[in-house]
Design an enzyme around this catalytic site. Structure first.
Site, PDB file in Angstrom:
ATOM      1  N   SER A   1      -6.784  12.537   4.711  1.00 15.02           N
ATOM      2  CA  SER A   1      -6.297  13.203   3.656  1.00 15.02           C
ATOM      3  C   SER A   1      -7.157  14.426   3.543  1.00 15.02           C
ATOM      4  O   SER A   1      -8.253  14.479   3.549  1.00 15.02           O
ATOM      5  CB  SER A   1      -6.639  12.548   2.193  1.00 15.02           C
ATOM      6  OG  SER A   1      -5.510  11.460   2.219  1.00 15.02           O
TER       7      SER A   1
ATOM      8  N   ASN B   1     -15.499  12.541  -3.099  1.00 22.03           N
ATOM      9  CA  ASN B   1     -16.105  12.191  -4.559  1.00 22.03           C
ATOM     10  C   ASN B   1     -16.959  11.212  -4.427  1.00 22.03           C
ATOM     11  O   ASN B   1     -17.093  10.394  -3.592  1.00 22.03           O
ATOM     12  CB  ASN B   1     -14.566  11.819  -5.401  1.00 22.03           C
ATOM     13  CG  ASN B   1     -13.930  10.909  -4.744  1.00 22.03           C
ATOM     14  OD1 ASN B   1     -13.205  10.721  -3.744  1.00 22.03           O
ATOM     15  ND2 ASN B   1     -14.345   9.505  -5.340  1.00 22.03           N
TER      16      ASN B   1
ATOM     17  N   HIS C   1      -0.442  14.794   4.239  1.00 17.70           N
ATOM     18  CA  HIS C   1      -0.070  14.228   5.685  1.00 17.70           C
ATOM     19  C   HIS C   1       0.765  14.822   6.032  1.00 17.70           C
ATOM     20  O   HIS C   1       2.035  14.509   5.709  1.00 17.70           O
ATOM     21  CB  HIS C   1      -0.429  12.889   5.307  1.00 17.70           C
ATOM     22  CG  HIS C   1      -1.681  12.214   5.051  1.00 17.70           C
ATOM     23  ND1 HIS C   1      -2.630  11.672   5.823  1.00 17.70           N
ATOM     24  CD2 HIS C   1      -2.239  12.112   3.751  1.00 17.70           C
ATOM     25  CE1 HIS C   1      -3.512  11.260   5.155  1.00 17.70           C
ATOM     26  NE2 HIS C   1      -3.432  11.281   3.846  1.00 17.70           N
TER      27      HIS C   1
ATOM     28  N   HIS D   1      -0.066   4.725   5.125  1.00 18.30           N
ATOM     29  CA  HIS D   1      -1.066   3.839   4.182  1.00 18.30           C
ATOM     30  C   HIS D   1      -0.291   2.606   3.707  1.00 18.30           C
ATOM     31  O   HIS D   1       1.211   2.756   3.576  1.00 18.30           O
ATOM     32  CB  HIS D   1      -1.549   4.476   3.081  1.00 18.30           C
ATOM     33  CG  HIS D   1      -2.290   5.839   3.417  1.00 18.30           C
ATOM     34  ND1 HIS D   1      -1.754   6.905   3.574  1.00 18.30           N
ATOM     35  CD2 HIS D   1      -3.742   5.935   3.443  1.00 18.30           C
ATOM     36  CE1 HIS D   1      -2.541   7.773   3.781  1.00 18.30           C
ATOM     37  NE2 HIS D   1      -3.677   7.565   3.895  1.00 18.30           N
TER      38      HIS D   1
ATOM     39  N   TYR E   1      -0.282   1.371   0.903  1.00 18.18           N
ATOM     40  CA  TYR E   1       0.230   1.877  -0.524  1.00 18.18           C
ATOM     41  C   TYR E   1       1.793   2.299  -0.735  1.00 18.18           C
ATOM     42  O   TYR E   1       2.102   2.531  -1.722  1.00 18.18           O
ATOM     43  CB  TYR E   1      -0.827   2.427  -1.435  1.00 18.18           C
ATOM     44  CG  TYR E   1      -1.237   3.790  -1.065  1.00 18.18           C
ATOM     45  CD1 TYR E   1      -0.446   4.810  -1.177  1.00 18.18           C
ATOM     46  CD2 TYR E   1      -2.335   4.067  -0.401  1.00 18.18           C
ATOM     47  CE1 TYR E   1      -0.891   6.168  -0.795  1.00 18.18           C
ATOM     48  CE2 TYR E   1      -3.013   5.315  -0.124  1.00 18.18           C
ATOM     49  CZ  TYR E   1      -1.973   6.232   0.033  1.00 18.18           C
ATOM     50  OH  TYR E   1      -2.715   7.527   0.331  1.00 18.18           O
ATOM     51  N   GLU E   2       1.820   2.860   0.489  1.00 13.25           N
ATOM     52  CA  GLU E   2       3.244   3.804   0.800  1.00 13.25           C
ATOM     53  C   GLU E   2       4.324   2.839   0.758  1.00 13.25           C
ATOM     54  O   GLU E   2       5.516   3.061   0.548  1.00 13.25           O
ATOM     55  CB  GLU E   2       3.182   4.751   1.938  1.00 13.25           C
ATOM     56  CG  GLU E   2       2.392   5.843   1.603  1.00 13.25           C
ATOM     57  CD  GLU E   2       2.315   6.584   2.968  1.00 13.25           C
ATOM     58  OE1 GLU E   2       3.122   7.633   3.068  1.00 13.25           O
ATOM     59  OE2 GLU E   2       1.152   6.321   3.733  1.00 13.25           O
TER      60      GLU E   2
ATOM     61  N   ALA F   1     -10.857  10.636   4.194  1.00 15.50           N
ATOM     62  CA  ALA F   1     -11.446  10.958   2.984  1.00 15.50           C
ATOM     63  C   ALA F   1     -11.799   9.834   1.949  1.00 15.50           C
ATOM     64  O   ALA F   1     -11.027   8.718   2.231  1.00 15.50           O
ATOM     65  CB  ALA F   1     -10.519  11.756   2.343  1.00 15.50           C
TER      66      ALA F   1
ATOM     67  N   HIS G   1      -6.523  12.859  -6.840  1.00 14.95           N
ATOM     68  CA  HIS G   1      -5.965  13.218  -5.424  1.00 14.95           C
ATOM     69  C   HIS G   1      -6.246  14.720  -5.049  1.00 14.95           C
ATOM     70  O   HIS G   1      -6.431  14.863  -4.162  1.00 14.95           O
ATOM     71  CB  HIS G   1      -4.404  12.810  -5.111  1.00 14.95           C
ATOM     72  CG  HIS G   1      -4.239  12.847  -3.520  1.00 14.95           C
ATOM     73  ND1 HIS G   1      -4.880  12.276  -2.618  1.00 14.95           N
ATOM     74  CD2 HIS G   1      -3.229  13.733  -2.956  1.00 14.95           C
ATOM     75  CE1 HIS G   1      -4.606  12.487  -1.376  1.00 14.95           C
ATOM     76  NE2 HIS G   1      -3.536  13.267  -1.687  1.00 14.95           N
TER      77      HIS G   1
ATOM     78  N   MET H   1      -8.863   4.175   1.321  1.00 16.64           N
ATOM     79  CA  MET H   1      -7.523   3.158   1.675  1.00 16.64           C
ATOM     80  C   MET H   1      -6.895   3.480   2.741  1.00 16.64           C
ATOM     81  O   MET H   1      -5.908   3.261   2.715  1.00 16.64           O
ATOM     82  CB  MET H   1      -6.546   3.926   0.503  1.00 16.64           C
ATOM     83  CG  MET H   1      -7.149   3.785  -0.964  1.00 16.64           C
ATOM     84  SD  MET H   1      -6.075   4.661  -2.180  1.00 16.64           S
ATOM     85  CE  MET H   1      -7.081   4.849  -3.438  1.00 16.64           C
ATOM     86  N   SER H   2      -7.593   3.314   3.843  1.00 16.48           N
ATOM     87  CA  SER H   2      -7.046   3.432   5.206  1.00 16.48           C
ATOM     88  C   SER H   2      -8.063   3.138   6.314  1.00 16.48           C
ATOM     89  O   SER H   2      -9.134   2.343   6.072  1.00 16.48           O
ATOM     90  CB  SER H   2      -6.587   5.094   5.348  1.00 16.48           C
ATOM     91  OG  SER H   2      -7.856   6.005   5.489  1.00 16.48           O
TER      92      SER H   2
END
Length: 270
Positions: free
Chosen positions: A28, A233, A59, A81, A83-84, A111, A245, A209-210
């Site tokens: 990201s 963050n 992306h 990902h 979550y997609e 990220a 995001h 998340m990846s």
């Protein structure tokens, strides 16, 4: 013919030259690195049979083949990902296709949120190990012994020699490269403060998340892996503001220079 084989054939149909031995996945906010490459061929994921398509802002969803500095590289400008909504097994297609085409080394970027006081926004962290709390694994299901073994040793999931080269590249470029353990969750929500406290107890230094699915698939099919997290963050309960995001993309842009120098130097050392 497997889905990965069909994807590899689709890529070969567009690019017939010698295929790079190194693949780079841009996380990201890091897609801009692809714009610095000398690109010979750019193939949208949607035009590669079997490739899942990226849907997340930041992306681009293109496969770039060319040079980064002096190094030959195939670059995934954007990733997929869990979550997609992609089935976990589909996340294996891209990595296995690249392996079929001759890729031997996989370099991952992402990220992530920092769980240590020194992992503030803009920090870079070489991943030494990971914890998979996503609840998913792309290797679940029937195993193809021609691709890799049923049971994969993950002792050195992130290759020690490659981590040493990352350290050398960081020193050469004057980049402060920290080290730590990456923990993956499924997302897409950011974590709760209670979850972050639990993750710190487990030994995690950064959360995202990846990355873990790609590492699992790459190790299964015999590829070496190196990975770097760009900390965008402080995690929930540590940060003094709500997470978003937009902050991920903004902080990625601010740290693009050091990350770009590190990756370019590292690729040149491979």
């Amino acid at each position: 013919m497997t889905i990965a084989a069909k994807a590899a054939a689709a890529i070969s149909a567009r690019y017939s030259g010698p295929f790079p031995k190194v693949a780079l996945v841009l996380g990201s906010g890091l897609g801009g690195f692809g714009e610095t490459m000398q690109v010979t061929e750019a193939i949208p994921y949607a035009e590669i049979e079997g490739f899942p398509v990226s849907t997340v802002q930041g992306h681009a969803g293109r496969l770039l083949i060319g040079k980064a500095g002096a190094a030959d590289v195939v670059c995934m400008q954007g990733r997929m990902h869990l979550y997609e909504g992609h089935p976990p097994a589909s996340l294996a297609v891209a990595i296995r296709a690249l392996r079929r085409l001759g890729v031997e080394t996989l370099v991952l970027t992402n990220a992530a949120g920092g769980l240590r006081p020194d992992l503030t926004p803009g920090s870079l962290m070489a991943i030494e190990d990971h914890i998979n709390l996503s609840g998913f694994n792309p290797l679940i299901g029937p195993n193809d012994e021609a691709v890799g073994p049923r049971f994969v040793d993950m002792t050195d999931a992130y290759d020690p020699a490659l981590r040493a080269l990352l350290g050398q590249a960081a020193a050469a470029q004057g980049v402060d490269l920290k080290r730590g353990v990456y923990l993956q969750v499924a997302g897409p929500n950011f974590e709760t403060p209670a979850e972050i406290r639990a993750f710190r107890t487990l030994g995690a230094d950064a959360v995202g998340m990846s990355t873990v699915p790609e590492t699992l698939v790459a190790r299964h099919c015999g590829m070496r892996v190196a990975a770097v997290s760009l900390i965008t963050n402080l995690a929930a309960g540590i940060a003094d503001h709500p997470l978003s995001h937009a902050e991920t993309l903004s902080e990625s842009a601010k740290a693009f220079g050091p990350m770009s120098r590190l990756i370019t130097d590292f690729l040149g050392k491979l």
